[in-house]
Structures are given as structure tokens and as C-alpha cells.
Design a protein around this motif. Structure first.
Motif, PDB file in Angstrom:
ATOM      1  N   CYS A   9       0.834  -1.214   0.000  1.00  0.00           N
ATOM      2  CA  CYS A   9       0.000   0.000   0.000  1.00  0.00           C
ATOM      3  C   CYS A   9       0.864   1.258   0.000  1.00  0.00           C
ATOM      4  CB  CYS A   9      -0.917   0.028   1.219  1.00  0.00           C
ATOM      5  SG  CYS A   9      -2.022  -1.404   1.343  1.00  0.00           S
ATOM      6  N   ARG A  10       0.326   2.324  -0.592  1.00  0.00           N
ATOM      7  CA  ARG A  10       1.035   3.603  -0.643  1.00  0.00           C
ATOM      8  C   ARG A  10       1.170   4.220   0.740  1.00  0.00           C
ATOM      9  NH1 ARG A  10       1.551   5.334  -5.929  1.00  0.00           N
ATOM     10  NH2 ARG A  10       0.201   4.269  -7.432  1.00  0.00           N
ATOM     11  N   SER A  11       0.187   3.997   1.612  1.00  0.00           N
ATOM     12  CA  SER A  11       0.249   4.513   2.970  1.00  0.00           C
ATOM     13  C   SER A  11       0.039   3.360   3.937  1.00  0.00           C
ATOM     14  CB  SER A  11      -0.819   5.600   3.180  1.00  0.00           C
ATOM     15  OG  SER A  11      -2.103   5.096   2.869  1.00  0.00           O
ATOM     16  N   ARG A  63       3.082  -0.777   5.411  1.00  0.00           N
ATOM     17  CA  ARG A  63       2.774  -0.601   3.981  1.00  0.00           C
ATOM     18  C   ARG A  63       2.833  -1.925   3.230  1.00  0.00           C
ATOM     19  NH1 ARG A  63       4.388   4.370   0.943  1.00  0.00           N
ATOM     20  NH2 ARG A  63       6.208   3.224   0.200  1.00  0.00           N
ATOM     21  N   GLU A 157      10.164  -2.688  -0.133  1.00  0.00           N
ATOM     22  CA  GLU A 157       8.709  -2.598   0.031  1.00  0.00           C
ATOM     23  C   GLU A 157       7.975  -3.217  -1.157  1.00  0.00           C
ATOM     24  OE1 GLU A 157       7.625   0.890   3.074  1.00  0.00           O
ATOM     25  OE2 GLU A 157       8.034   1.591   1.045  1.00  0.00           O
ATOM     26  N   ASP A 175      -5.793   2.245  -2.951  1.00  0.00           N
ATOM     27  CA  ASP A 175      -4.498   2.653  -2.414  1.00  0.00           C
ATOM     28  C   ASP A 175      -3.521   1.491  -2.309  1.00  0.00           C
ATOM     29  OD1 ASP A 175      -2.878   4.769  -1.279  1.00  0.00           O
ATOM     30  OD2 ASP A 175      -3.121   3.774   0.661  1.00  0.00           O
ATOM     31  N   CYS A 176      -4.001   0.285  -2.612  1.00  0.00           N
ATOM     32  CA  CYS A 176      -3.196  -0.919  -2.379  1.00  0.00           C
ATOM     33  C   CYS A 176      -3.289  -1.877  -3.559  1.00  0.00           C
ATOM     34  CB  CYS A 176      -3.682  -1.664  -1.129  1.00  0.00           C
ATOM     35  SG  CYS A 176      -3.627  -0.739   0.403  1.00  0.00           S
ATOM     36  N   ALA A 206       4.724  -1.155  -2.856  1.00  0.00           N
ATOM     37  CA  ALA A 206       4.004  -0.116  -2.124  1.00  0.00           C
ATOM     38  C   ALA A 206       3.825   1.147  -2.957  1.00  0.00           C
ATOM     39  CB  ALA A 206       4.739   0.201  -0.824  1.00  0.00           C
ATOM     40  N   SER A 207       4.660   1.326  -3.953  1.00  0.00           N
ATOM     41  CA  SER A 207       4.540   2.497  -4.825  1.00  0.00           C
ATOM     42  C   SER A 207       3.503   2.298  -5.926  1.00  0.00           C
ATOM     43  CB  SER A 207       5.893   2.829  -5.447  1.00  0.00           C
ATOM     44  OG  SER A 207       6.358   1.747  -6.243  1.00  0.00           O
ATOM     45  N   GLY A 208       2.874   1.118  -5.964  1.00  0.00           N
ATOM     46  CA  GLY A 208       1.820   0.861  -6.939  1.00  0.00           C
ATOM     47  C   GLY A 208       2.253   0.108  -8.170  1.00  0.00           C
TER      48      GLY A 208
END
Length: 588
Positions: A9-11, A63, A157, A175-176, A206-208
Motif C-alpha cells: 500500500c502507498r500509505s 505498507r 517494500e 491505495d493498495c 508499495a509504490s503501486g
């Protein structure tokens, strides 16, 4: 076997998503549960039992997180054997679904190079190979078997994955990114999912980022996507309305998994034990007893030995006086907890018998009481009516009989290898045929909805299948059904064969039974009974898939009967997974 659920996830996200994903994957495993997440370093939490009994494991935010729910097939169900499993440095955490065939050789090689292996699972070789600098593509070439694996690395990540025969899907949320063992577990997390192709690897970050590569390292340009759309009540059943139907459709996968789960050294040892027996018995109850009855044909044709099949409930009264030193008792119980089986096993051991246990549950009482045990590896079976455990037990006993034949010199290694290949090719053809069989069963079920009674009849190796088919009609459809030997139908039971009375006839495979089969079929039609033929003929009302060898014909014949029983129960609106008055294992 196991269920995998992960996110990147990004956050930061709390662990409740992993808890919910694993809860939906409980049908893939419930012996133990674990999670790894990235903090300053990799943190791992594990416990015995399913996810929903261990909510405290998921009190974290991160994350990147990776969860697993396990069904033990290699390695006892313990916290140490629970996934995720770490390398020596604690910088790599791995989860896996499936079986690695060559793990013993890899384990020995890793140990000789100084690695400290602390579990008895085949999965553990993966983190240590990664520790040595191997990449996900290297795993595809180094590991033999049927598996999918996912792992996280300290300071990276990403969730990496490898797919070689066991399913993985990737869902894209707001977001994930999510990685899971099946599509339904992604419901509510993602609207669409990418199907990870077989023989590939990749990662979600985590950055997508989402990347998938083929075995040679080239990017996969075209990925198949599917909508994630399921009724909430069917999420933990992988989208099926009942566990029984899901488990019938899992038969092809379970058959192949059984061939990988049974380790050659234990099959050889068990085969030698049976070959040297003064006298041998097979014991079991219900579905396991019927599997034992089929296997008597396997031990005769493949192993060249005669074996007595006895109900475990009758064994103390019928056979115990014949048990002594030199006796081998082959005890069959899918749960490993059947009280009659355990009681008989203990009595036989007291008289000096050697126990070979065949069970679907490691850590069960049967596994503990056995001198040697063989795990059938069918995976969790949650419906009370046994389906895939019956067919996987047949494969396990077939391979054991073949190893008796190998020891006796009746079979060569090449012939044994051919048997393995036939089982695996048959499992794939059965998977293709299943929807058509189900459609035919659904049509006939509508005609049987109001029936009160039925016969299921056959001869030879499929006579026990008739008994099993009748049992399934009782359990799933609450229809009184009686399994009858084809010749015995003419000695009394035929009196009911009139006025549209349902008689399900499994055509025997043996040529010697052809004349009897034709005579009985003519008599039934003359009496205007409702005849439902089960065979591999295109003219059969319930067409069974074509089996490449006689030993596989019982599996081909029983799948249509299981689907018919399910569909009749469905037509009647019955509680198919939990028939009244029955439990999964009779333990008292």
C-alpha cells in the motif's frame, strides 16, 4: 496446502485486511496462521488454529504485509512449521501453497553449506535459496513440484511471488495492490483482478507497481483479468453455494496434489511392509471403507496380493483373533480421528501388528498411532459428505499397491512412472469434463427430486463405488438409496424395479461382467424402471470421463454420482454441507 493473502500500500494500513483475507481462505487451511510485515525489519507472528481465532496477530500497521493460513501436508502442524518461514538472517520471509518434490535433496545440500533449517516443511528451502542470492526466476528452475510462493525482504517494500501450478491473483484497490490465492477473497478490496499465469514470477510494490515476468525473465505483455463479484455469503466457499460443490470441483487438483504429497521413500517403505506381511487387513468406516474395498482390486491387480477389507466397527469382533506378529493393518480415515478406526488400531498394535495409516490430517490420532502414515494431501474438506478425500484416498492406495508390485517385481519403475503420468493427465481431463457432468447431473436431479428411494448398482471394481454413490444420496439428498451388486439385484431387490423406480447403474469395466450387465439392463427396461446409466459411453445419461486405465475408472464413475447427490439435495433445499445428525468425524 495453504492460503496466501498480502498487500502492498502507498500509505500504512492496519492488519485487519490480512485477517479478513485469511478468514475467507480458511477453506484452504486452518491448522495454523501467520503474518510477516515490514517495520524497521521484518516482523513475523504465528499461532496455531485459523485466522479468526487469532485476531491479536494482526495488531500492526505497515505498507507491506504477507499472511498465510496452513493445512499441513509436509511437516507436522506446529507453530515452528507455520508460515511465514525465515532464512538464517531473518531478512527473508516466505509463504507457500503446494508441494516441492525435490525438497529433500535441496535441504541436504543447503545444510551441507551451513544453513540452519529449523522446520520440517518443504517450504523452508525457499528462504535459504533466496538467502544465497537466488532470484524468483531461479526458483522456477530449481524447484520441482506444484506450488505458488510469496515473500518479502527486509528493506524492500515489495511482495514477490512465484507461480508454478497453484493459483495466484492480484487485485488493484484504491491505495493498495493485493496478492491472494483465489478471486473471492479479494471481494471488497478490488473490483478487478489479474490472473498470475503459470510458470511466472513478479512483484507488487508499495509504490503501486505491478510486474509479471515469464520464466526466462521477459515481461508478460498480456495478462488476463476478471471481475471480482461474489455473494458475500459464498466468499469463504470460493464463490460456490456449498462446500460440497466446491470440493467436488477440486477433485482434479486434489488428485494431482496427492501424487506430489506422497513421498516416494514412505510409499516404498509401506510397500515393503505390506509385501512382507503374513496377513494384511484394510480397515475404515463409511467412505473410507468403500475406498478400502476399491483398493482390494488395486492390491490384487497391481501388487499381486490378497488383502482383507473389514469395517473398523466390526474388526474387533471379526478379525482381531487373527492378528499377531507379522500382521499389517492398513487403517484409512480421512479425518484421522474416527473412533472405531483408532480403537481397532490400538487393539491390533497390542497384538503386535504393524499399522500403516492413510489420512488427510497430519497431527491426527491415526497419524500418531501409525508406524508409518501416508498423507493423502487432498486439502481441507469442510462439507460432511466426503468427496475429494474419497478420490484422493483411491489414488493414495493405488500408488501404495503399485509400490507393493514394485517390491514384488510385478511392476517396473517405468510402469510406475507411467501410472503417475496417467493419474496426472486424467486429472486434467476430468477438470475439463466437470461442467458437462454437472449439467447432466442437474437435469437428472430435477427428475429425482420427489423420489423416495433408489438403487445404485454395479459389479467388480465399481461395486464399492455403487455403495459410495448410495451413501452420498443419503447424506446430501436425504434420499434412501441402497448400493447393490449387479448380480444380486436379480436375487430379491429386482421386485421393486417397476413403476419408474430409479435405478442408477454403473457399467462395469471388466469384460467378464458384460453379459450380466446386458441381461440386467434388458430386464430393468422390460419392467419400465427408471434406469440411469453411468459409463464413459456418449449414450449414458451420466457420462463419466474416459479413464486411461481400469484403476482410474472408479474415480471417473464416482464424480457423476457425487454431483448427482449434490444436485438432488440442492433441488430439495437441504442443508447439504451439514446433514442433520451427522458430523465430519465420528470420534466417540
Amino acid at each position: 496446502m495453504g492460503g496466501i493473502f498480502a498487500f502492498a500500500c502507498r500509505s500504512p494500513r492496519d492488519g485487519s485486511a490480512i485477517l479478513e483475507g485469511l478468514r475467507r481462505l480458511t477453506y484452504r487451511g486452518y491448522d495454523s496462521v501467520g503474518v510477516a510485515f515490514l517495520d524497521d525489519k521484518i516482523e513475523v507472528k504465528k499461532a496455531m488454529g485459523p485466522a479468526d481465532r487469532n485476531p491479536g496477530l494482526f495488531s500492526f500497521t505497515s505498507r507491506v504485509a504477507l499472511g498465510h493460513t496452513r493445512y499441513a501436508t509436509r511437516g507436522w502442524p506446529t507453530v515452528e512449521n507455520a508460515h511465514p518461514i525465515l532464512d538464517c538472517t531473518g531478512r527473508v520471509a516466505v509463504v507457500m501453497d503446494g508441494v516441492i518434490d525435490n525438497y529433500e535433496q535441496l535441504r541436504s545440500s543447503l545444510a551441507s553449506r551451513g544453513h540452519r533449517l529449523v522446520t520440517t516443511t518443504d517450504t523452508e528451502v525457499i528462504p535459504h535459496l533466496l538467502e544465497e542470492g537466488k532470484g524468483p526466476g531461479d526458483l522456477l528452475s530449481a524447484l520441482r513440484g506444484t506450488f505458488s510462493a510469496a515473500y518479502v525482504r527486509s528493506g524492500d517494500e515489495k511482495v514477490w511471488f512465484v507461480q508454478d501450478g497453484q493459483p495466484l491473483v492480484i487485485g488493484r484497490g484504491q491505495d493498495c495492490l493485493y496478492l491472494a490465492s483465489d478471486l473471492p477473497s479479494l471481494y471488497g478490496f478490488a473490483d478487478e483482478a489479474v490472473i498470475v499465469p503459470e510458470g511466472s514470477y513478479g512483484y507488487i510494490s508499495a509504490s503501486g507497481e505491478l510486474s509479471v515476468f515469464s520464466a526466462d525473465g521477459s515481461p508478460v505483455q498480456q495478462l488476463t483479468s476478471k471481475r471480482v463479484k461474489y455473494e458475500p455469503g459464498s466468499l469463504d466457499k470460493a464463490g460456490y453455494p456449498h462446500y460440497m460443490l466446491k470440493e467436488i470441483y477440486e477433485i482434479p487438483e486434489a488428485l494431482e496434489r496427492t501424487t506430489h504429497s506422497l513421498m516416494d521413500k514412505y510409499l516404498r517403505l509401506s510397500g515393503m511392509i505390506l509385501y512382507g506381511a503374513r496377513r494384511a487387513f484394510i480397515i475404515g468406516n463409511g467412505t473410507s471403507l468403500h475406498a478400502g474395498m476399491v483398493s482390494a482390486y488395486y492390491f490384487s491387480s497391481l501388487g499381486g496380493m490378497s488383502i482383507d477389507v473389514v469395517s473398523a466397527a466390526e474388526f474387533p469382533y471379526y478379525a482381531l483373533d487373527s492378528v499377531g506378529t507379522g500382521t499389517v493393518v492398513l487403517a484409512v480415515s480421512q479425518s484421522g480421528e474416527t473412533s472405531d478406526v483408532i480403537r481397532s488400531v490400538k487393539m491390533a498394535k497390542q497384538r503386535g501388528a504393524v499399522i500403516v495409516g492413510v489420512t488427510n490430517v497430519l497431527g491426527s490420532r491415526l497419524a500418531l498411532e501409525s508406524n508409518v502414515y501416508l498423507p493423502i494431501g487432498a486439502g481441507p474438506e469442510l462439507a460432511v459428505p466426503a468427496t475429494k478425500t474419497f478420490t484422493s484416498t483411491l489414488v493414495a492406495l493405488m500408488l501404495l499397491a503399485a509400490h507393493v508390485g514394485l517390491t514384488a517385481g510385478r511392476l517396473s519403475q517405468a510402469e510406475l512412472n507411467e501410472l503417475y503420468n496417467d493419474i496426472r493427465s486424467f486429472s486434467r481431463s476430468l477438470a475439463e469434463d466437470m461442467p458437462a457432468i454437472d449439467a447432466a447431473a442437474s437435469k437428472i436431479a430435477g427428475e429425482l427430486r420427489d423420489s423416495r428411494d433408489a438403487y445404485v448398482v454395479s459389479s467388480g471394481i465399481t461395486y464399492p463405488v455403487a455403495l459410495e454413490g448410495a451413501l452420498k444420496l443419503k447424506e446430501a439428498a436425504m434420499l434412501h438409496a441402497e448400493g447393490v451388486q449387479l448380480g444380486e439385484l436379480r436375487h430379491g431387490p429386482m421386485v421393486l424395479a417397476r413403476g419408474n423406480y430409479p435405478i442408477i447403474v454403473i457399467k462395469p469395466r471388466e469384460e467378464a461382467a458384460e453379459e450380466l450387465y446386458s441381461r440386467v439392463m434388458s430386464e430393468l427396461r422390460a419392467r419400465e424402471a427408471k434406469v440411469i446409466e453411468v459409463s464413459d459411453s456418449t449414450q449414458a445419461a451420466l457420462q463419466a470421463p474416459r479413464a486411461p486405465r481400469p484403476e482410474l475408472y472408479p474415480i471417473a464413475a464416482v464424480a457423476p454420482l457425487q454431483l448427482l447427490a449434490y444436485r438432488v439435495g440442492f433441488e430439495r433445499g437441504l442443508p447439504i454441507d451439514s446433514p442433520p445428525g451427522l458430523a465430519k468425524a465420528i470420534t466417540t
